[in-house]
Design an enzyme around this catalytic site. Sequence first.
Site, short mmCIF file in Angstrom:
data_model
loop_
_atom_site.label_atom_id
_atom_site.label_comp_id
_atom_site.label_asym_id
_atom_site.label_seq_id
_atom_site.Cartn_x
_atom_site.Cartn_y
_atom_site.Cartn_z
N ARG B 41 0.85 -1.18 0.00
CA ARG B 41 0.00 0.00 0.00
C ARG B 41 0.88 1.23 0.00
O ARG B 41 2.00 1.19 0.47
CB ARG B 41 -0.87 0.00 1.26
CG ARG B 41 -1.64 -1.27 1.47
CD ARG B 41 -2.95 -1.22 0.74
NE ARG B 41 -3.68 -2.46 0.88
CZ ARG B 41 -3.68 -3.42 -0.03
NH1 ARG B 41 -2.95 -3.32 -1.11
NH2 ARG B 41 -4.41 -4.50 0.16
N THR B 42 0.36 2.34 -0.49
CA THR B 42 1.14 3.59 -0.46
C THR B 42 1.41 3.95 0.98
O THR B 42 0.50 4.23 1.74
CB THR B 42 0.33 4.73 -1.09
OG1 THR B 42 -0.14 4.33 -2.35
CG2 THR B 42 1.19 5.97 -1.22
N GLN B 43 2.66 3.90 1.38
CA GLN B 43 2.99 4.28 2.74
C GLN B 43 3.67 5.64 2.81
O GLN B 43 3.70 6.27 3.83
CB GLN B 43 3.91 3.23 3.39
CG GLN B 43 3.29 1.86 3.51
CD GLN B 43 2.03 1.86 4.35
OE1 GLN B 43 1.72 2.81 5.05
NE2 GLN B 43 1.28 0.78 4.24
N ALA B 44 4.26 6.02 1.70
CA ALA B 44 4.93 7.32 1.68
C ALA B 44 4.88 7.86 0.26
O ALA B 44 5.03 7.11 -0.70
CB ALA B 44 6.38 7.18 2.13
N ASP B 145 -5.25 2.33 1.97
CA ASP B 145 -4.48 2.48 0.74
C ASP B 145 -4.77 3.87 0.19
O ASP B 145 -5.44 4.03 -0.84
CB ASP B 145 -4.91 1.40 -0.27
CG ASP B 145 -4.13 1.49 -1.57
OD1 ASP B 145 -4.60 0.92 -2.58
OD2 ASP B 145 -3.06 2.14 -1.59
#
Lengths: 241, 265, 204
Positions: B41-44, B145
């Site tokens: 998932r987009t974490q940064a 996400d």
Amino acid sequence: MAQQRSFNPYTENGGTILAIAGADFAVVAGDTRQTEGYSIQTRYAPKVFRLTDKAVLAVNGFAADGNMFVKKVKQRLEWYKHAHSKDMPLQSIARLIQTMLYAKRFFPYYVYNILGGIDEQGKGAVYSFDPVGSYERETCRAAGAAQSLVQPFLDNQIYFKNQTGEHPTHLPLPHVLQLVTDSFTGATERHIEVGDGLEMFVILARGRGSQELEGVAGIREVTTSDERERVFVINRDLKRD
Amino acid sequence: MDHFPTNWGRPRSEAVDLYNTYPLHNRPGPKADAFTEGVQRTQAPIVTGTSVLAFRFKDGIIMAADNLASYGSLARFKDVQRLIPVGAYTVIGGGGDMSDLQHINHLLEGLIIEELCEEDGHALGPAEIYEYLSQVLYARRSKMDPLWNSLLVGGFKDGKSFLGYVDLLGTTYTASTLATGYGSMIAQPLLRKYVEGREETLTEDEGKKIIEECMKVLFYRDARSINKYQIATITEKGISISESLSAHTEWSFAEKIRGYGAQTQ
Amino acid sequence: MELNGGSVVAMVGKNCVAIASDLRLGNQALTVATNFEKVFPVTDRIYLGLPGLATDVATLRERFRYRVNMYTIKEEREIEPETFAHLVSSTLYEKRFGPYFIEPVVAGLTSPERGSKPFIAATDLIGCLNFAKDFVVCGTASSKLFGVAEGLWEPDLEPDELFETISQTLLNAVDRDAFSGWGAIVHVITPEKVVTRTLKGRMD
């Protein structure tokens, strides 16, 4: 596995809400400031919403969850109205809120809800909830950033705790409005996340006169008929620093 | 006493987890395919845009954003337009992850086309775009996400201005002056001072001067900005996005300070 | 700071001050004593409240007794409240990187030569002074005390009215705090005398 910076799906948007039940009225109020950390996001973001002519819901905590939750509650009430040709009674709305909150028990709505209005017997009622749906009917409740400042003040002034002598079971409307205003001005003084504006909803039982509200500054009615319960909104300014 | 039949006969650690309650969701089960296991998932955010500013003026909304997409501290793409027109009435200003902003643009284009095809005399205005975006962003955050963006939605339709903010958490708010990112720290106080109370009388030229002042300060103080920005105005006449502008800045003070400017010592 | 619990509040009135505290001493959730006073006389006209870690309450009480005695011997006069507040501040700052876990509250009247003026002050655990004009609050129930005090306090209260106000403030605030309560004591300081009263409150 090394520690990764992960996404936090919650944040706190500050603010405070409060509701008081009278003999034949209820008052639900909230400040209008929305914050994140030390920043003010906006000076006017409503936290108190009219659900029906008899019910008003105040939501506080994480604003995105709060706004989405109110939207979903309103949708459920609309389904009910079409299916049953009447508005959902207040105690049922309270139970509905519990089930809706508990449904997300493992990824909760980070919201403290306070529902205020008129019950089936025509008396003022307040229900307060925790984020996962535990609820209880009470005479008065404060929630939010300044809960610890406001609730003990209300204990003293509404329940007359630690006071001896005769005291009335129910307080008159103008006095209750004054208490609400004083609670918020006090909270604004001592808590940075509270301020900018105050929005108070007053719900009157059927047949209860509105003379006491005549001439109140900044008042407007949001219901259309005189025959049934009536809902008024009062806006006040709070300190903006 | 372990009440859960699914735990009977399974390995357990009574010292730390007496009732086998942890980890609840990671109980070994039938394995999904290797690909989905690798999905992250987009974490940064990776390629990012910085502040966006906007405020209400007499005839509508004015919005500004610089032309930079940074790759961490590298000023990687210096002619990116972060102000996106949507339909005939709205402009989105996007800060945060640029790939997510491009995806949002793609979604909005699809939305506008669908609405066009309805041919029912209705068109999507800023309020509808705002509502759509807040639902999309909130839904993505609820799936853990997120679309890692802070967006300003501004527009003018049916004689009324609209200005709103929505971000990666689904947080929304409206005000007559808004800013994202560093803008909310540095420019917002300036906007509140110059605009609040004068929304109905501010002219477009005065608005542009205020924008220039704010973009100048942001260029001085935000280390992930450049001195090349665009201004969008949305009025009853429609959307108008300027070509790239530069604010006048004074750097000659550096000459006098040891270690800065062209000095060697 | 939440190990032992306890709270203190001080308020300014018309030519008088009042200082009040609860009486609980706990070990986290367990209540161990209901007669643990946290407010001590420093001189006839200055009282010091010490909410926080109980061991530091005892230590600081003795340290201040020593320092005030030395002051009295050297200066050949009683210490003024504002000076004492600064003394509290410097005593705490000496331990800046290993502090006493106390947030002291000072309440008193200046000497008759200086007009017997009311004075209150509070510091944080490393000595940052707060010279409030209305009231000061410290301890586990501080946020509750802020709320009630802000609602009930008004300027120029007579000693009897100030007693009622500070008592209601303390009682209602500690009733919402699990770590404070189990009894309360109030000292009202006027130029002529100090009246100490124990309050009847919830014992839970």
